[in-house]
Enzyme design. Structure first.
Site, PDB file in Angstrom:
ATOM      1  N   HIS A 170       0.860  -1.187   0.000  1.00 10.78           N
ATOM      2  CA  HIS A 170       0.000   0.000   0.000  1.00 10.78           C
ATOM      3  C   HIS A 170       0.891   1.230   0.000  1.00 10.78           C
ATOM      4  O   HIS A 170       1.866   1.307   0.747  1.00 10.78           O
ATOM      5  CB  HIS A 170      -0.898   0.036   1.238  1.00 10.78           C
ATOM      6  CG  HIS A 170      -1.613   1.342   1.418  1.00 10.78           C
ATOM      7  ND1 HIS A 170      -2.750   1.681   0.718  1.00 10.78           N
ATOM      8  CD2 HIS A 170      -1.336   2.413   2.216  1.00 10.78           C
ATOM      9  CE1 HIS A 170      -3.153   2.893   1.065  1.00 10.78           C
ATOM     10  NE2 HIS A 170      -2.310   3.360   1.976  1.00 10.78           N
ATOM     11  N   SER A 172       0.507   5.601  -0.124  1.00 11.43           N
ATOM     12  CA  SER A 172      -0.384   6.760  -0.116  1.00 11.43           C
ATOM     13  C   SER A 172       0.354   7.952   0.454  1.00 11.43           C
ATOM     14  O   SER A 172       1.422   7.827   1.037  1.00 11.43           O
ATOM     15  CB  SER A 172      -1.647   6.479   0.700  1.00 11.43           C
ATOM     16  OG  SER A 172      -1.323   6.255   2.070  1.00 11.43           O
TER      17      SER A 172
END
Length: 298
Positions: A170, A172
């Protein structure tokens, strides 16, 4: 033009290197002997050291001065909800640093050879010289990973393939509308070593996101990453290349040169050209040069 420059520079700097210190978090060998994949990922029994031992993962460095040819002062997205209405007066010079760690959480899976690791990388771009914007952090990227690594030993062209694996990844920037950017991937790993060369290939599959903040991110950043690294005496060179498999004009190249200064202190020069130096810049093309110090390489 930039595509031709990338190909020329990559061919001319075929010495792409790594010296990754794995015995402790910031330990560095006096002669910067290249660390093999077994030491990096504890593949062989002699290199296994158990679980929950914090180690460096990706390069750790600080570049007090990083120059950009075209600061991304008005980020946009193919999703209109994530496009900025007004430009901000970002400086072309800012500070960049990266921190990256990993720890093994499970040892001895699948014939007592596979391991599971947790990894975390944080990259920061700080407008420390920008008084008008109160020296804000322009961009912070967070990248946690769950990684499975398995040792192999296949001879090829005088070297050996040493690792296969995959990661749930992930990435971000932790921002709100309209500058939020994120994606989730399954990243595959194939590691090869030959003398002082280390090469790894990481194709990935992007996972579906119903609220897509950056719909064309694979078009610009790519569908995979190639890391090539070489160590010569006390000097290290490494390259990180991303590329989309069906868009020849996109992708990126990062070239790094790490050299000794005094004792364990090492200088670091970094060149980047292309898309996606950060999440907010995924569809923004720029050329950057940074100068600083390196604490840990690949």
């Amino acid at each position: 033009m930039f595509q031709k420059q990338r190909i020329f520079i990559f061919s001319g700097l075929f010495f792409c290197s790594i010296a990754f210190s794995q015995h402790s978090l910031f330990s560095l060998s006096d002669d910067y002997i290249v660390k093999k994949y077994s030491q990096r990922w504890e593949l062989d029994s002699i290199d296994k050291h158990g679980t929950f031992r914090l180690m460096s993962y990706k390069p750790i460095y600080l570049a007090p001065a990083r120059w950009s040819s075209k600061p991304n002062d008005q980020p946009y997205s193919e999703n209109p909800d994530y496009s900025v209405d007004e430009a901000k007066p970002y400086n072309s010079i800012e500070t960049k640093f990266q921190l990256s760690f990993k720890t093994k959480v499970i040892q001895g899976l699948f014939n007592n050879e596979g391991d599971i690791w947790l990894g975390y990388t944080q990259k920061a771009h700080w407008q420390v010289f920008n008084v008008k914007l109160s020296r804000v952090f322009r961009e912070l990227n967070y990248e946690p990973e769950l990684i499975f690594m398995y040792p192999v030993s296949f001879s090829f062209l005088g070297g050996k393939f040493r690792t296969i694996g995959l990661a749930l990844n992930h990435q971000s920037n932790g921002k709100d509308l309209p500058t939020s950017r994120s994606w989730n991937r399954i990243i595959f790993n194939l590691g090869y070593e030959n003398g002082n060369w280390l090469v790894s290939f990481h194709p990935w599959i992007r996972l579906k996101d119903d609220e897509d903040e950056n719909p064309s991110i694979t078009k610009y950043i790519g569908n995979g990453e190639l890391n090539a690294a070489y160590t010569y005496n006390r000097h290290q060179f490494y390259a990180i290349v991303t590329h989309p498999f069906n868009h020849l004009k996109c992708g990126s190249m990062q070239l790094n040169y790490v050299f000794p200064l005094k004792g364990h202190l090492r200088g670091h020069v970094q060149f980047f050209d292309g898309y996606g130096e950060t999440m907010i810049d995924y569809n923004h093309h720029q050329t950057t040069v940074g100068i600083g110090i390196s604490f840990s390489d690949w």
